[in-house]
Design an enzyme around this catalytic site. Structure first.
Site, PDB file in Angstrom:
ATOM      1  N   GLU A 182       0.651  -1.397  -0.212  1.00 57.64           N
ATOM      2  CA  GLU A 182       0.124  -0.054  -0.004  1.00 57.64           C
ATOM      3  C   GLU A 182       1.152   1.356  -0.070  1.00 57.64           C
ATOM      4  OE1 GLU A 182      -4.231  -1.171   1.993  1.00 57.64           O
ATOM      5  OE2 GLU A 182      -2.430  -0.948   3.482  1.00 57.64           O
ATOM      6  N   GLU A 257      -6.658  -8.068  -0.391  1.00 54.16           N
ATOM      7  CA  GLU A 257      -7.393  -7.330   0.761  1.00 54.16           C
ATOM      8  C   GLU A 257      -9.165  -6.228   0.956  1.00 54.16           C
ATOM      9  OE1 GLU A 257      -4.835  -4.326   2.881  1.00 54.16           O
ATOM     10  OE2 GLU A 257      -3.283  -5.242   3.616  1.00 54.16           O
TER      11      GLU A 257
END
Length: 612
Positions: A182, A257
């Protein structure tokens, strides 16, 4: 009878298809729409589990449960601070044996998505970075700064020694490896990302690499030429649109995710998700042919001092609980929840022709409450100080060469000084004493850093006990993570000097001097010790509602932190850490208010009880 035998044989064969497949060498590649295993489409149905959050004795059991729910892949982070607790000292043994975790996955017929980033986030202390990086005040993590890159590279070479040979292109079961994590939420330096890729290649990760980011973060976080997976988006059309946009108009499509649950933070309501809505979303994603990783399938427990914290420009510092139950399909103790069965039913609808789900394994031990444990010894922290480090100015944890736990800062107030006492940049939680009497608790969560002193006599002793409540694991303050008293202590506008600092890393509970009882209740931090005897072992939960704030140990194992504010009120005790015969409990409580006489357990968790 013959038909029944044939049917049983067919079911056994179907349930073992993946296991059989993993005895051979495979190819794994990116197709235009699908992942290709040996040239044929593979839809990864993955669930995240972190080997560090699960006792090693239960790894295989948890993996079997993942397979029984219908998963074919396990995703896991690798936490740098667990594997290199001190610079240059590497640990891949015991619960840190990530290679063995991967091998067990293979033995159970499960593929692996490996995420050694080394930045993880994951509600884990400092996002996985080791605290000793902060000893260098000029080092900037997650950057091209040479001292950081050198430490990062040295660590990744060790990770490569453990895992590179387990990639699918070398006959193993690791399908893909994630670089960074991320990154688009933090910065947008493509040169830094490319440096990550080179380090991974040098470490031996020569298979498929990928990045993952939230939808709005993908432009900054993806690395051209590599698969850009998406986090937190489960609309199939949007997932495909996003990945197409940053991957030359093609797939394959992977949600790295997907959140069928959420984590908890101290002082905030228990989090969760709606199982029926989760099942509906999963059905839509699988029907669209998209691969998915559930974050989390099984959360487990963040033990020791490894909980992280969040902080943003709009939100105050917020440390996370030790329980990482996450409202996941498999709960903290490894038991299937109603959500597990609902998601299992969805996955069963999307199995390839001829495959069936294996039976759900029965847990081999029960969870129960133990007999009440009587407190047999009490150790007052102030009577167990040891030798101090002395300095004119208070030093941070890092300057004291300590990563976790607590530090007691002590000085003498030579004059009868009343007025405002202020701790500049308190990190994170302080209890203030004058002459051994507790005056105030200062909590960074609440923006508290000051207390008014009154009636102080000359030569009074000022004590400030400071706890590291968890380094920030996400967001813009990741680089601002030093602990303790990081600047100065000011009284009436004047800096207080002449400090003695007593270190309490609480790596273990040995070395403390216990007495039978300290008599009347005092408001000082103490350690309680008790023993209990077992004829057989099972999972259980310590009930911490009679205590204030602290840490608990069973047979030397740190179970994690408790705090009366909640929402977590129990600590999970795995049967693997208990034994027949005599067992020991030690509880360190820094908000001691009463003379506690006994320690109790219960047969279920309490994760949703808040107190002011």
């Amino acid at each position: 009878m013959l038909k029944r035998i044939v049917l049983c044989a067919m079911l056994a064969f179907a349930g073992s298809v993946t296991s059989i497949a993993q005895t051979a060498t495979h190819t794994f590649a990116l197709g235009d729409k699908d992942f290709l295993l040996d040239g044929k489409p593979l839809q990864m149905i993955s669930g995240e589990m972190h080997y560090e959050r699960i006792p090693r004795e239960y790894w295989r059991e948890r993996i079997k449960m993942a397979k029984a729910m219908g998963l074919n892949t396990i995703g896991t982070y690798v936490f740098w601070n667990a594997h290199e607790p001190l610079q240059g000292h590497y640990d891949f043994t015991g619960n840190n044996d990530v290679a063995e975790f991967v091998r067990i996955c293979k033995e159970e017929g499960m593929w692996v998505i490996m995420r050694p980033s080394p930045y993880a986030c994951a509600e884990w202390e400092f996002g996985g970075y080791p605290w000793w990086l902060l000893k260098d005040r000029n080092m900037k993590v997650r950057s091209k700064e040479p001292s950081f890159i050198n430490a990062y590279r040295a660590y990744m070479m060790e990770v490569g020694k453990q895992l590179a040979a387990l990639q699918v292109n070398h006959g193993g079961n690791i399908l893909m490896v994630q670089i960074e994590n991320e990154y688009g939420s933090y910065s947008n330096d493509k040169e830094y990302l490319a440096q990550n890729e080179k380090i991974f290649r040098d470490a031996g990760f020569d298979g498929l690499l990928f990045t993952c980011d939230g939808p709005s973060q993908m432009p900054a976080g993806y690395l051209p030429g590599f698969l850009p997976a998406v986090n937190g988006e489960d609309n199939p059309a949007k997932v495909k649109e996003l990945i197409n946009k940053y991957h030359n108009g093609k797939g394959p499509y992977y949600i790295a995710e997907w959140y069928p649950g959420w984590f908890d933070s101290w002082g905030k309501p228990h989090s969760g998700s709606n199982a029926d809505e989760d099942a509906k979303k999963l059905d839509e994603v699988l029907a669209a042919g998209i691969s998915i990783n559930m974050y989390m399938f099984h959360g487990g427990t963040t033990r020791d001092f490894m909980n992280g914290a969040n902080m943003s420009r709009n939100e105050p510092y917020s440390p996370q609980t030790s329980s990482y139950d996450y409202d996941a399909p498999l709960n903290e103790a490894g038991d299937p929840t109603p959500k597990f069965y609902k998601l299992r039913d969805v996955i069963a609808k999307h199995l390839p022709a001829g495959q069936t789900l294996p039976e759900i394994p029965q847990k081999r031990r029960r969870t129960y409450a133990l007999e009440v444990t009587k407190v047999s010894g009490v150790a007052n922290l102030f009577n167990n100080l040891g030798l101090p480090t002395e300095s004119e100015h208070p030093r941070s944890f890092e300057d004291l060469d300590q990563g976790y736990g607590l530090v007691l800062y002590r000085t003498t107030l030579a004059n009868a000084s009343n007025g405002l006492l202020k701790i500049k940049q308190l990190r994170d939680y302080a209890t203030v004493y004058v002459n051994g009497k507790r005056l105030a608790v200062l909590d960074r969560r609440l923006g508290q850093d000051s207390v008014q002193l009154a009636g102080v006599s000359p030569n009074s002793t000022l004590d400030i006990l400071v706890e590291n409540n968890g380094r920030i694991n996400y967001g813009p303050y990741l680089t601002d993570n030093r602990k303790g008293i990081t600047e100065a202590v000011i009284l009436n506008g004047q800096e207080l000097l002449g400090w003695k600092m007593y270190k309490f890393p609480l790596n273990s509970t040995s070395g403390f001097k216990y007495i039978t009882s300290h008599g009347e209740a005092i408001q000082q931090p103490v350690l309680y010790r008790g023993t209990f005897s077992l004829r057989g072992v099972g999972d259980t939960y310590l009930d911490m509602r009679a205590f204030g704030k602290g840490i608990a140990f069973v047979n030397g194992h740190n179970l994690g932190k408790y705090w009366y504010i909640g929402p977590q009120q129990t600590l999970f005790v795995p049967a693997a850490w208990l034994k027949k015969g005599t067992n020991e409990i030690v509880i360190f409580d820094e908000l001691h208010n009463t003379d506690v006489k006994e320690i109790t357990t219960i047969d279920h968790p309490i994760l949703n009880e808040l107190h002011k």
